[in-house]
Design an enzyme around this catalytic site. Structure first.
Site, PDB file in Angstrom:
ATOM      1  CB  VAL A  88      -0.959   0.002   1.211  1.00 25.46           C
ATOM      2  CG1 VAL A  88      -1.692   1.334   1.324  1.00 25.46           C
ATOM      3  CG2 VAL A  88      -1.970  -1.138   1.090  1.00 25.46           C
ATOM      4  CB  THR A  91       0.273   1.233  -4.432  1.00 24.31           C
ATOM      5  OG1 THR A  91       0.749  -0.092  -4.688  1.00 24.31           O
ATOM      6  CG2 THR A  91      -0.730   1.617  -5.507  1.00 24.31           C
ATOM      7  CD  GLU A  92      -2.723   5.182  -1.370  1.00 26.95           C
ATOM      8  OE1 GLU A  92      -2.598   6.349  -1.784  1.00 26.95           O
ATOM      9  OE2 GLU A  92      -3.810   4.587  -1.367  1.00 26.95           O
ATOM     10  CB  SER A  93       3.560   7.813  -0.678  1.00 28.58           C
ATOM     11  OG  SER A  93       4.173   6.821   0.141  1.00 28.58           O
ATOM     12  CE1 TYR A 178      -3.867   2.645  -3.898  1.00 30.20           C
ATOM     13  CE2 TYR A 178      -5.584   1.032  -3.419  1.00 30.20           C
ATOM     14  CZ  TYR A 178      -4.587   1.877  -2.989  1.00 30.20           C
ATOM     15  OH  TYR A 178      -4.280   1.966  -1.648  1.00 30.20           O
TER      16      TYR A 178
END
Length: 234
Positions: A88, A91-93, A178
């Site tokens: 996560v 993928t997020e940052s 995502y």
């Protein structure tokens, strides 16, 4: 109780590789703001940019090693796999604790200000707090969607209300990509099982019983409300 709003000021730049310190201040309306520049004498220096000297690599996800203890701590606390949290974050940052999206999501796990507030995250740019809050929110979504990993991840991206509206992964390209990307990075569980009292059948409420003395001396027990004077609820 009045809850202080938490927002990210527009002074803060969308995350790049630029080094910068982070300052926190509260404006005249009680709103907590984060910026990359001091804002008068009332601003508080909350984070200094430091380059990571050591890194670790797990399942193609590379982060500063200092994050590992935060990831494992949160994973243990909320009974999730560390690899899921890493996927996560990646993928997020991409591991940038200063990341700020165009929509205002902040930090490693890209928490929206309202979500950070709900998860008791006071400084979403702080890696430990952000990982704790993001993991807690992910656990909440997994419980909300009955352990369905795909729906929980979709909700993390597009919001739980959107997922519930469609009853599945929303027909949004960003959300579908995502979920796919996280699964490409993460090879663990695809579902979780939680003991949730709300899943058990609701106990039927027992209707009240009444004892009625009829005119001829007969005692009548009934669950109906009859217009009799000598009536006692059991």
């Amino acid at each position: 109780m009045l809850r202080t709003a938490l927002v990210v000021c527009t002074l803060f730049l969308v995350a790049t590789g630029v080094s910068a310190d982070i300052y926190k201040y509260v404006d005249e309306n009680g709103v907590v703001c984060y910026t990359d520049a001091p804002y008068g004498k009332t601003s508080q220096h909350v984070s200094r940019d430091k380059k990571a000297r050591r890194t670790e690599q797990t399942a193609a996800v590379v982060f500063p090693r200092e994050y590992s203890q935060y990831i494992h701590k949160a994973a243990s606390k909320y009974d999730l796999e560390p690899e899921l949290i890493r996927a996560v974050i990646k993928t997020e940052s991409n591991g940038n604790h200063r990341a700020v999206s165009r929509k205002g999501a902040v930090g490693l796990m890209q928490l929206m200000p309202s979500t950070a507030n709900d998860m008791n995250v006071s400084n979403p740019f702080n890696p430990e707090e952000n990982i704790e809050g993001g993991t807690r929110y992910l656990k909440y979504l997994l419980e909300r969607f009955k352990g369905n990993m795909t729906l929980a991840l979709a909700a993390y991206n597009s919001g739980p209300g959107t997922v519930e509206k469609y009853g599945n992964v929303p027909p949004i390209d960003e959300t579908r990509q995502y979920v796919k990307r996280i699964y490409n990075l993460y090879n663990g569980k695809k579902s979780y099982v939680f003991s949730d009292v709300s899943d058990s059948p609701a106990r039927e409420k027992t209707p009240p019983m009444y004892k009625i003395l009829l005119e001829d001396g007969t005692v009548l027990f009934t669950n109906a409300t009859l217009e009799k004077r000598n009536k006692t609820r059991m």
